[in-house]
Design a protein around this motif. Sequence first.
Motif, short mmCIF file in Angstrom:
data_model
loop_
_atom_site.label_atom_id
_atom_site.label_comp_id
_atom_site.label_asym_id
_atom_site.label_seq_id
_atom_site.Cartn_x
_atom_site.Cartn_y
_atom_site.Cartn_z
N ARG A 256 -10.26 4.67 -1.83
CA ARG A 256 -11.03 5.17 -2.97
C ARG A 256 -12.40 5.71 -2.54
N GLU B 140 -6.13 2.46 -3.61
CA GLU B 140 -7.21 1.47 -3.70
C GLU B 140 -7.97 1.37 -2.38
N THR C 31 -1.50 0.96 -3.66
CA THR C 31 -2.32 0.20 -2.72
C THR C 31 -3.09 1.13 -1.80
#
Length: 394
Positions: free
Chosen positions: A224, A221, A218
């Motif tokens: 990123r 993400e 998580t």
Amino acid sequence: MSRLSNLRSVGHKLYSGEMEYDFVGRQKRWYAVSALILILAVGGLLGRGLSKGIEFEGGAVYTVSKPGITVSQAHEAINEYTGDHEPIVQKVGGDKVRIQIASKDTAKFNDIKNALSNKLGVSQNNIESELVGPSWGKEISNKAMQGLVIFMILVVIYLTVAFEWRMALAAFVALVHDIVITVGVYALVGFEVTPGTVIGLLTILGYSLYDTVVVFDTVRENTRSITKQNKMTFSAAANRGLNQTLVRSINTSVVALLPVGSLLFVGGGLLGAGMLKDIALSLFVGLAAGAFSSIFIATPLYADMKERTPEMRALKKRVEQHQAAQAKAAAKAAAAGEPAADTAADHDADDEDEDDDGEPAGAGSGTRTPGPRRQPVSNRSRASRNRPGGKRKH
């Protein structure tokens, strides 16, 4: 129902970012708590040491056959020969009791057998005895250590390939943290280390790693494209990812701890199941330590290492400048009696007019909404202004 709905509401707010707890920002606090726990664990390990079971230290096994014999009667018969090691007494069938005494002193082997015969009132022919040497336990210890080292190496390689080396290092530190705490608790409470302990220890490593990888995924993400904006630092984005998985981590940990706690307190405490108790204690302590490390150690440590990179330092500087500009614009708007949001938007629009290369500063960043632009002057109008006298031809 109201409490359940409140819990769901809190989980939704954590996931959406409406509510956050600053785990990463308070990392020094968690490091201090973890250091205190580790000091206690290492102190117990160095002070009292581990109480090794018969499989590791050697000893004797006696099986007494007598109708109506009880576990408490067998305990009373061998109390004076147990020393520092707690004997394992188990009911085997209806008329048999199995007694395990871990000890390197095998000279009392026959004395214990005679004491059992006299105090329990049975013939020595009804007592089966067997000596267990420590060589087998030493071989198991070596195999367990080899398995642990191989597991650690594979974990580091996998996380380095799947994520990055900083995540691998943070996960490795969390795993070592869990191992030391679990082993230290065994030393403090005086439980014997048996093959069941080794099984439980290797099991919790996989569970702890799973919880850490879920959080790391998580965080990856959320970070990123972190360098393409100027409103959130890496630590803030990592902390948001940690909050998004917080409820899931707590739920999975509680669900796992409930049956393990039943094994430990009911199966081990009330029923006196030897190996069941050993496995349950290592699982219970390891699961709790793993949940703690995945939330309070692994992610804050990873964010701390990441913030030291040049890219994240530059990002942090841009975020601080952006926040200072917003605060200045808000103060200016408050003094002029204008809405703070409009003033901040005008400030962002002015900042984005041009960068050092003459291009819009916010191009490609996706973080700012450009304000109204001046319309370009047409070539015809520009030409008429450039005529002598500045007059236009009508």
